[in-house]
Design a protein around this motif. Sequence first.
Motif, PDB file in Angstrom:
ATOM      1  N   VAL A  37       0.826  -1.206   0.000  1.00 18.11           N
ATOM      2  CA  VAL A  37       0.000   0.000   0.000  1.00 18.11           C
ATOM      3  C   VAL A  37       0.863   1.260   0.000  1.00 18.11           C
ATOM      4  O   VAL A  37       0.574   2.235  -0.695  1.00 18.11           O
ATOM      5  CB  VAL A  37      -0.943   0.010   1.215  1.00 18.11           C
ATOM      6  CG1 VAL A  37      -1.666   1.343   1.350  1.00 18.11           C
ATOM      7  CG2 VAL A  37      -1.959  -1.129   1.107  1.00 18.11           C
ATOM      8  N   LEU A  38       1.949   1.227   0.759  1.00 16.62           N
ATOM      9  CA  LEU A  38       2.745   2.431   0.991  1.00 16.62           C
ATOM     10  C   LEU A  38       3.812   2.690  -0.059  1.00 16.62           C
ATOM     11  O   LEU A  38       4.298   3.816  -0.180  1.00 16.62           O
ATOM     12  CB  LEU A  38       3.445   2.345   2.356  1.00 16.62           C
ATOM     13  CG  LEU A  38       2.575   2.401   3.603  1.00 16.62           C
ATOM     14  CD1 LEU A  38       3.457   2.261   4.823  1.00 16.62           C
ATOM     15  CD2 LEU A  38       1.785   3.689   3.653  1.00 16.62           C
ATOM     16  N   ALA A  39       4.222   1.662  -0.770  1.00 22.96           N
ATOM     17  CA  ALA A  39       5.393   1.801  -1.624  1.00 22.96           C
ATOM     18  C   ALA A  39       5.100   1.424  -3.071  1.00 22.96           C
ATOM     19  O   ALA A  39       4.183   0.653  -3.365  1.00 22.96           O
ATOM     20  CB  ALA A  39       6.537   0.936  -1.086  1.00 22.96           C
TER      21      ALA A  39
ATOM     22  N   SER B 260       2.970  -0.332  10.850  1.00 24.49           N
ATOM     23  CA  SER B 260       3.342   0.044   9.487  1.00 24.49           C
ATOM     24  C   SER B 260       4.597  -0.659   9.008  1.00 24.49           C
ATOM     25  O   SER B 260       5.615  -0.691   9.700  1.00 24.49           O
ATOM     26  CB  SER B 260       3.549   1.556   9.397  1.00 24.49           C
ATOM     27  OG  SER B 260       4.011   1.931   8.118  1.00 24.49           O
ATOM     28  N   SER B 261       4.527  -1.203   7.806  1.00 26.24           N
ATOM     29  CA  SER B 261       5.713  -1.631   7.082  1.00 26.24           C
ATOM     30  C   SER B 261       6.255  -0.418   6.337  1.00 26.24           C
ATOM     31  O   SER B 261       5.770   0.701   6.502  1.00 26.24           O
ATOM     32  CB  SER B 261       5.346  -2.736   6.099  1.00 26.24           C
ATOM     33  OG  SER B 261       4.744  -3.836   6.746  1.00 26.24           O
ATOM     34  N   GLY B 262       7.273  -0.638   5.504  1.00 26.39           N
ATOM     35  CA  GLY B 262       7.760   0.419   4.634  1.00 26.39           C
ATOM     36  C   GLY B 262       9.190   0.846   4.873  1.00 26.39           C
ATOM     37  O   GLY B 262       9.764   1.561   4.039  1.00 26.39           O
ATOM     38  N   ALA B 263       9.800   0.448   5.995  1.00 25.52           N
ATOM     39  CA  ALA B 263      11.162   0.899   6.285  1.00 25.52           C
ATOM     40  C   ALA B 263      12.154   0.371   5.262  1.00 25.52           C
ATOM     41  O   ALA B 263      13.070   1.085   4.832  1.00 25.52           O
ATOM     42  CB  ALA B 263      11.570   0.477   7.690  1.00 25.52           C
ATOM     43  N   VAL B 264      12.006  -0.884   4.875  1.00 22.98           N
ATOM     44  CA  VAL B 264      12.940  -1.468   3.898  1.00 22.98           C
ATOM     45  C   VAL B 264      12.814  -0.753   2.555  1.00 22.98           C
ATOM     46  O   VAL B 264      13.807  -0.398   1.924  1.00 22.98           O
ATOM     47  CB  VAL B 264      12.692  -2.985   3.752  1.00 22.98           C
ATOM     48  CG1 VAL B 264      13.558  -3.556   2.633  1.00 22.98           C
ATOM     49  CG2 VAL B 264      12.995  -3.700   5.066  1.00 22.98           C
ATOM     50  N   ALA B 265      11.574  -0.521   2.113  1.00 28.15           N
ATOM     51  CA  ALA B 265      11.358   0.183   0.846  1.00 28.15           C
ATOM     52  C   ALA B 265      11.925   1.591   0.900  1.00 28.15           C
ATOM     53  O   ALA B 265      12.558   2.064  -0.056  1.00 28.15           O
ATOM     54  CB  ALA B 265       9.866   0.224   0.518  1.00 28.15           C
TER      55      ALA B 265
ATOM     56  N   ILE C 157       4.047   1.530  15.039  1.00 29.91           N
ATOM     57  CA  ILE C 157       4.782   0.334  15.447  1.00 29.91           C
ATOM     58  C   ILE C 157       5.308  -0.398  14.220  1.00 29.91           C
ATOM     59  O   ILE C 157       4.623  -0.536  13.210  1.00 29.91           O
ATOM     60  CB  ILE C 157       3.870  -0.606  16.265  1.00 29.91           C
ATOM     61  CG1 ILE C 157       3.371   0.117  17.532  1.00 29.91           C
ATOM     62  CG2 ILE C 157       4.594  -1.889  16.641  1.00 29.91           C
ATOM     63  CD1 ILE C 157       2.362  -0.692  18.337  1.00 29.91           C
ATOM     64  N   ASN C 158       6.531  -0.864  14.321  1.00 26.07           N
ATOM     65  CA  ASN C 158       7.126  -1.705  13.286  1.00 26.07           C
ATOM     66  C   ASN C 158       8.038  -2.709  13.978  1.00 26.07           C
ATOM     67  O   ASN C 158       8.433  -2.511  15.131  1.00 26.07           O
ATOM     68  CB  ASN C 158       7.911  -0.858  12.275  1.00 26.07           C
ATOM     69  CG  ASN C 158       8.229  -1.610  10.988  1.00 26.07           C
ATOM     70  OD1 ASN C 158       7.842  -2.768  10.821  1.00 26.07           O
ATOM     71  ND2 ASN C 158       8.934  -0.956  10.082  1.00 26.07           N
ATOM     72  N   GLU C 159       8.352  -3.772  13.266  1.00 28.33           N
ATOM     73  CA  GLU C 159       9.326  -4.715  13.801  1.00 28.33           C
ATOM     74  C   GLU C 159      10.715  -4.104  13.713  1.00 28.33           C
ATOM     75  O   GLU C 159      11.046  -3.422  12.735  1.00 28.33           O
ATOM     76  CB  GLU C 159       9.293  -6.038  13.031  1.00 28.33           C
ATOM     77  CG  GLU C 159      10.265  -7.062  13.576  1.00 28.33           C
ATOM     78  CD  GLU C 159       9.985  -8.473  13.080  1.00 28.33           C
ATOM     79  OE1 GLU C 159      10.607  -9.420  13.604  1.00 28.33           O
ATOM     80  OE2 GLU C 159       9.158  -8.627  12.179  1.00 28.33           O
ATOM     81  N   ASN C 160      11.516  -4.344  14.724  1.00 27.71           N
ATOM     82  CA  ASN C 160      12.889  -3.839  14.716  1.00 27.71           C
ATOM     83  C   ASN C 160      13.747  -4.759  13.857  1.00 27.71           C
ATOM     84  O   ASN C 160      14.487  -5.599  14.355  1.00 27.71           O
ATOM     85  CB  ASN C 160      13.438  -3.750  16.147  1.00 27.71           C
ATOM     86  CG  ASN C 160      14.711  -2.931  16.229  1.00 27.71           C
ATOM     87  OD1 ASN C 160      15.284  -2.563  15.207  1.00 27.71           O
ATOM     88  ND2 ASN C 160      15.150  -2.637  17.436  1.00 27.71           N
TER      89      ASN C 160
END
Length: 386
Positions: free
Chosen positions: A26-28, A59-64, A148-151
């Motif tokens: 959705v975010l990327a 939220s995901s998206g950190a890797v992208a 919140i996201n996974e570290n």
Amino acid sequence: MTKSRITRDTLLDNVRRVVVKVGSAVLATRDGLNGAAINRLADQLAALSDRGLDVVLVSSGAVAAGRQRIFERTRKKHRNGKDMVSRQAASAVGQGRLMHDYDEAFARHGKVTAQVLLTRSGLKLRDRFLNARNTLERLLEWGVIPIINENDTVSTRELEFGDNDTLAAMCLGLVGADLFVNLTSADGVFDRNPDGNPDAKPIPLIEDIAGMDIEAMCDGKTNVGTGGMYSKLRAARRAAQLGVPTLIVTGKGEFDIPAVVDGGPGGTLILPDDRVVSSKKFWLAYHDDPSGAILVDGGAANALLTKGTSLLPIGITGVEGCFERGALIFIKNADGDELGVGQTNYSADELCRIKGKRTDELAAIIGPLVSDEAVHRDNMLLDAAI
């Protein structure tokens, strides 16, 4: 609110706290984070907050975001490496960028955000779980929107949640949520995988998710990938056990979360179970992956399923795996079907020695007893969605 009273029109009647999960789909885009999608999401979650709801975003998206940043600065083509180290490095770069974008998007509405990074090991110990709960509770008291996201940077494969659908389901119990909204690239759940079945039909309402074969619907859990519909339905099934309804709705294009939770069309509403498990049992069942299994005879299986008893060593016929006292293990019947999970009072070696034995025989075999039960009923969840 009982299941029979929950409809789309009454969904928000008793909701004060909502967990919203959004994934990278959705975010990327292929080029990185989609700023328009982030702004639109922030607009809608701020609107829910303005209505008096506590909002928690997973939220995901950190890797992208990290891959995008690396390419912008270095033009390194290997930024798309999918091995664990590359993902962790990209996440380390991107987490700050993701939070910066969220911070700015929510600030347009006068909202303060907080970054909360969790690992499975951080929730594995009960005291750490409760400490995380207290921190999130205080943030919500202050009107802050936790993100919140996974570290990813410090997680190991053994301690990963696996996907943010799983993390979001854990957060429902962590914050005591009343509603789970899972945003996806598809507009809800279909009766078959629409990727391979163009005539697949949408399912607007699921009343009994425990009775559904979600693996068959999703063409098997191994084929849908991390964050696919299988993981979303499994998360919804876990939410149902907590008594929390789930909305699986699209987060693509002109999505409108407030309209859907107000009873508008679109997506799939999944009702909670009639029998609700405690937050402690929920945590116990899903804070870790089972380390092994105990096989039980027909009499023990029947007593567990119909009488809600504890599991005594006399009913055990076999032990699978190597585990210590206090480990989470599967409980299976003689055919190998999973009845549930539980926290064992004895190690695998001890259980092998006392299986099939009466309670009055145990001390002579292994010495002083820690418990008469192999698994106490208070530390057991049957029909767990593993």
